[in-house]
Motif scaffolding. Structure first.
Motif, PDB file in Angstrom:
ATOM      1  N   TRP A   1     -43.787   8.632 -42.143  1.00 52.41           N
ATOM      2  CA  TRP A   1     -42.567   8.204 -41.451  1.00 52.41           C
ATOM      3  C   TRP A   1     -42.148   6.814 -41.938  1.00 52.41           C
ATOM      4  CZ3 TRP A   1     -38.581   9.654 -38.687  1.00 52.41           C
ATOM      5  CH2 TRP A   1     -37.870   8.707 -37.961  1.00 52.41           C
ATOM      6  N   GLU A   2     -43.089   5.895 -41.992  1.00 59.58           N
ATOM      7  CA  GLU A   2     -42.789   4.531 -42.426  1.00 59.58           C
ATOM      8  C   GLU A   2     -42.272   4.514 -43.865  1.00 59.58           C
ATOM      9  OE1 GLU A   2     -45.328   0.525 -43.133  1.00 59.58           O
ATOM     10  OE2 GLU A   2     -45.618   1.526 -41.200  1.00 59.58           O
ATOM     11  N   GLU A   3     -42.885   5.320 -44.704  1.00 62.53           N
ATOM     12  CA  GLU A   3     -42.461   5.402 -46.100  1.00 62.53           C
ATOM     13  C   GLU A   3     -41.026   5.912 -46.202  1.00 62.53           C
ATOM     14  OE1 GLU A   3     -43.435   8.153 -49.963  1.00 62.53           O
ATOM     15  OE2 GLU A   3     -45.102   7.662 -48.632  1.00 62.53           O
ATOM     16  N   VAL A   4     -40.723   6.946 -45.443  1.00 67.58           N
ATOM     17  CA  VAL A   4     -39.387   7.544 -45.491  1.00 67.58           C
ATOM     18  C   VAL A   4     -38.356   6.604 -44.879  1.00 67.58           C
ATOM     19  CG1 VAL A   4     -37.951   9.436 -44.635  1.00 67.58           C
ATOM     20  CG2 VAL A   4     -40.219   9.914 -45.543  1.00 67.58           C
ATOM     21  N   VAL A   5     -38.669   6.037 -43.731  1.00 67.24           N
ATOM     22  CA  VAL A   5     -37.722   5.148 -43.064  1.00 67.24           C
ATOM     23  C   VAL A   5     -37.477   3.911 -43.916  1.00 67.24           C
ATOM     24  CG1 VAL A   5     -37.388   3.668 -41.043  1.00 67.24           C
ATOM     25  CG2 VAL A   5     -38.201   5.994 -40.762  1.00 67.24           C
ATOM     26  N   GLY A   6     -38.494   3.458 -44.589  1.00 59.75           N
ATOM     27  CA  GLY A   6     -38.319   2.317 -45.476  1.00 59.75           C
ATOM     28  C   GLY A   6     -37.411   2.625 -46.649  1.00 59.75           C
ATOM     29  N   ALA A   7     -37.256   3.906 -46.968  1.00 57.60           N
ATOM     30  CA  ALA A   7     -36.450   4.315 -48.116  1.00 57.60           C
ATOM     31  C   ALA A   7     -35.011   4.652 -47.737  1.00 57.60           C
ATOM     32  CB  ALA A   7     -37.082   5.530 -48.793  1.00 57.60           C
ATOM     33  N   VAL A   8     -34.753   4.861 -46.467  1.00 58.17           N
ATOM     34  CA  VAL A   8     -33.404   5.241 -46.044  1.00 58.17           C
ATOM     35  C   VAL A   8     -32.954   4.415 -44.853  1.00 58.17           C
ATOM     36  CG1 VAL A   8     -33.521   7.617 -46.860  1.00 58.17           C
ATOM     37  CG2 VAL A   8     -34.267   7.092 -44.563  1.00 58.17           C
ATOM     38  N   ASP A   9     -31.670   4.200 -44.789  1.00 62.04           N
ATOM     39  CA  ASP A   9     -31.106   3.454 -43.672  1.00 62.04           C
ATOM     40  C   ASP A   9     -30.284   4.353 -42.766  1.00 62.04           C
ATOM     41  OD1 ASP A   9     -30.488   0.680 -45.859  1.00 62.04           O
ATOM     42  OD2 ASP A   9     -32.172   1.002 -44.506  1.00 62.04           O
ATOM     43  N   THR A  10     -30.259   5.629 -43.062  1.00 63.51           N
ATOM     44  CA  THR A  10     -29.442   6.545 -42.284  1.00 63.51           C
ATOM     45  C   THR A  10     -30.304   7.398 -41.380  1.00 63.51           C
ATOM     46  OG1 THR A  10     -29.530   8.308 -43.918  1.00 63.51           O
ATOM     47  CG2 THR A  10     -27.764   6.690 -44.184  1.00 63.51           C
TER      48      THR A  10
ATOM     49  N   LYS B   1     -33.884  14.508 -42.560  1.00 68.14           N
ATOM     50  CA  LYS B   1     -34.240  15.799 -43.147  1.00 68.14           C
ATOM     51  C   LYS B   1     -33.774  15.894 -44.590  1.00 68.14           C
ATOM     52  CE  LYS B   1     -34.434  20.745 -42.360  1.00 68.14           C
ATOM     53  NZ  LYS B   1     -34.988  20.949 -43.635  1.00 68.14           N
ATOM     54  N   ASP B   2     -32.562  15.410 -44.899  1.00 67.18           N
ATOM     55  CA  ASP B   2     -32.073  15.440 -46.281  1.00 67.18           C
ATOM     56  C   ASP B   2     -32.975  14.614 -47.189  1.00 67.18           C
ATOM     57  OD1 ASP B   2     -28.461  15.548 -45.674  1.00 67.18           O
ATOM     58  OD2 ASP B   2     -30.007  17.098 -45.604  1.00 67.18           O
ATOM     59  N   GLU B   3     -33.409  13.451 -46.715  1.00 69.44           N
ATOM     60  CA  GLU B   3     -34.294  12.606 -47.514  1.00 69.44           C
ATOM     61  C   GLU B   3     -35.645  13.291 -47.723  1.00 69.44           C
ATOM     62  OE1 GLU B   3     -33.646   9.987 -49.231  1.00 69.44           O
ATOM     63  OE2 GLU B   3     -35.677   9.448 -49.802  1.00 69.44           O
ATOM     64  N   LEU B   4     -36.171  13.913 -46.688  1.00 68.52           N
ATOM     65  CA  LEU B   4     -37.448  14.620 -46.827  1.00 68.52           C
ATOM     66  C   LEU B   4     -37.326  15.796 -47.787  1.00 68.52           C
ATOM     67  CD1 LEU B   4     -38.657  14.587 -43.130  1.00 68.52           C
ATOM     68  CD2 LEU B   4     -39.553  13.234 -45.016  1.00 68.52           C
ATOM     69  N   ASP B   5     -36.223  16.544 -47.687  1.00 71.36           N
ATOM     70  CA  ASP B   5     -35.991  17.659 -48.608  1.00 71.36           C
ATOM     71  C   ASP B   5     -35.894  17.156 -50.044  1.00 71.36           C
ATOM     72  OD1 ASP B   5     -33.806  19.597 -46.398  1.00 71.36           O
ATOM     73  OD2 ASP B   5     -35.990  19.438 -46.492  1.00 71.36           O
TER      74      ASP B   5
END
Length: 87
Positions: free
Chosen positions: A63-72, A76-80
């Motif tokens: 979660w931290e890795e993904v949230v750190g990579a996106v501001d929106t 789900k789109d970022e994870l995909d």
């Protein structure tokens, strides 16, 4: 780190019960819980959906890795996208 073992214990489920609920072999769940294997992102999302929990609870590091990579909010789109890139 995926907190699958903690989730299972909090729900009072055995590995076999979790296996049946998720339709995933019990030995796979045991290995995930021990940390000897890691589930693919699609499986982590499936677990979150089945148990009605967020990714932040089940896999806070991811979660931290993904949230750190996106501001929106469109997580789900970022994870995909990351799953596609990993293939």
């Amino acid at each position: 780190m995926i907190k699958l073992k903690e989730l299972r214990k909090a729900r009072g489920e055995s590995i076999r019960e979790m296996s049946e609920r998720l339709d995933i072999p019990a030995d796979t769940i045991a290995k995930w819980g021990q940390g000897t294997r890691k589930p693919k992102l699609e499986k982590i999302i499936h677990i979150c959906q089945v148990y009605g929990i967020s990714l932040a609870i089940l896999a806070p590091d991811l979660w931290e890795e993904v949230v750190g990579a996106v501001d929106t909010i469109d997580l789900k789109d970022e994870l995909d996208k990351r799953e596609d890139e990993a293939r």
